[in-house]
Design an enzyme around this catalytic site. Structure first.
Site, PDB file in Angstrom:
ATOM      1  N   ASP A  28      -5.270  -2.549  -1.439  1.00 40.02           N
ATOM      2  CA  ASP A  28      -4.326  -3.484  -2.058  1.00 40.02           C
ATOM      3  C   ASP A  28      -4.268  -3.296  -3.581  1.00 40.02           C
ATOM      4  O   ASP A  28      -5.256  -2.885  -4.199  1.00 40.02           O
ATOM      5  CB  ASP A  28      -4.744  -4.924  -1.701  1.00 40.02           C
ATOM      6  CG  ASP A  28      -3.609  -5.910  -1.906  1.00 40.02           C
ATOM      7  OD1 ASP A  28      -2.465  -5.485  -2.117  1.00 40.02           O
ATOM      8  OD2 ASP A  28      -3.887  -7.133  -1.861  1.00 40.02           O
ATOM      9  N   HIS A  45       2.539   3.073  -5.483  1.00 43.36           N
ATOM     10  CA  HIS A  45       2.328   3.558  -4.105  1.00 43.36           C
ATOM     11  C   HIS A  45       2.016   5.053  -4.107  1.00 43.36           C
ATOM     12  O   HIS A  45       1.195   5.524  -3.325  1.00 43.36           O
ATOM     13  CB  HIS A  45       3.554   3.259  -3.235  1.00 43.36           C
ATOM     14  CG  HIS A  45       3.762   1.795  -2.973  1.00 43.36           C
ATOM     15  ND1 HIS A  45       2.735   0.972  -2.547  1.00 43.36           N
ATOM     16  CD2 HIS A  45       4.852   0.989  -3.086  1.00 43.36           C
ATOM     17  CE1 HIS A  45       3.194  -0.265  -2.403  1.00 43.36           C
ATOM     18  NE2 HIS A  45       4.460  -0.287  -2.739  1.00 43.36           N
ATOM     19  N   LEU A 139     -14.745  13.084  11.003  1.00 41.72           N
ATOM     20  CA  LEU A 139     -14.418  11.727  10.549  1.00 41.72           C
ATOM     21  C   LEU A 139     -13.251  11.221  11.389  1.00 41.72           C
ATOM     22  O   LEU A 139     -12.265  11.925  11.569  1.00 41.72           O
ATOM     23  CB  LEU A 139     -14.001  11.737   9.071  1.00 41.72           C
ATOM     24  CG  LEU A 139     -13.601  10.374   8.507  1.00 41.72           C
ATOM     25  CD1 LEU A 139     -14.819   9.587   8.029  1.00 41.72           C
ATOM     26  CD2 LEU A 139     -12.619  10.508   7.340  1.00 41.72           C
TER      27      LEU A 139
END
Ligand code: IPE
Ligand code: IPE
Ligand code: MG
Length: 252
Positions: A28, A45, A139
């Site tokens: 965020d 962004h 991962l």
């Protein structure tokens, strides 16, 4: 992405048995980061997306096995249409640009969230990326996209009913299996950047006993050192799962 041999690190070594296996991040603060630099939200962004690369590398280096990232919530559809389109475009661009390298680095991409509502072309890309990387084991990267915790539980309940499972066979373990994260352990640590102290509908079932860590740092500035700090703090936490300290000591 991470090279085969982890790069030399200036961050102190973490005790392997204190490293969370599953870390989830609410990424965020892109908009506020941009504003604080006098830039458009778009740029926030973009910088946030670049940061993901850095955090993926560091996660592998620190020994995290599963990373779940909140990229687009079911509530984010409420943003201005242009921003929604931009966020959709970002996922598409990341898949196009990064898939090969993620694959080469052993990342298994998974999508958590609802496909319905996502543009069909992007849906196909997401499915392709998941399928392309499905055998990787280094991962697991869960991308929460068009994800909402309540929505996830609603869908789980519907699927349980559709499967004809009798009410007396429904328990917490069964519900957990019907969630998007069905076969994965719950997150040990949930990190939120940007200073907000709320969960915003993220992993509300799976996070029942997760440790939470909040930092005021905006996501584009959340560096390897910031992740390290979160892991160190996690290492000092005592997880009791309802038991007393005496009980836990007796088990050690
Ligand atoms: C996080 O940054 C990215 C998404 C929610 C998609 P924000 O866009 O929420 O940034 P702020 O909270 O407005 O600063
Ligand atoms: C949560 O951030 C969703 C993502 C990071 C994708 P938001 O910025 O949407 O959360 P709220 O609206 O401030 O709660
Ligand atoms: Mg936000």
């Amino acid at each position: 992405m991470a090279a085969a041999v982890p790069e030399k690190t200036d961050t102190p070594i973490l005790e392997p048995d204190r490293v969370p296996k599953h870390v989830a991040i609410i990424m965020d603060g892109n908009g506020r980061w941009a504003k604080s630099h006098g830039l458009p939200r778009t740029e926030g962004h973009r910088r946030g997306t670049d940061n993901l690369r850095r955090i993926l590398e560091s996660s592998v280096e620190f020994g995290i096995e599963i990373l779940t990232i909140y990229a687009f919530s079911t509530e984010n559809w409420r943003r201005p249409p242009l921003e929604v389109r931009l966020l959709m475009g970002i996922l598409e661009m990341v898949i196009d640009r990064e898939l090969k390298e993620l694959h080469a680095n052993g990342v298994q991409i998974r999508h958590i969230g609802e496909m319905d509502g996502i543009d069909p072309k992007l849906q196909r890309k997401i499915l392709y990326a998941c399928d392309y990387t499905k055998d990787n084991t280094r991962l697991i990267l869960n991308v929460a996209f068009n994800y909402g915790g309540r929505d996830e539980i609603v869908h789980a309940v519907r699927r349980i009913i559709n499967a004809g499972i009798p009410a007396d066979q429904v328990d917490a373990a069964l519900i957990g299996k019907y969630l998007y994260t069905g076969d994965l352990p719950d997150p040990d640590l949930i990190i939120r950047t940007s200073g907000e102290l709320r969960v915003s509908n993220f992993l509300i079932w799976q996070g029942a006993y997760s440790e939470y860590y909040a930092t005021s740092v905006y996501w584009p500035d959340f560096s390897k050192e910031e992740l390290h700090k979160a892991l160190v703090e996690y290492g000092h936490r005592k997880r009791r799962f309802g038991q007393t300290d005496d009980q836990l000591e007796a088990e050690e």
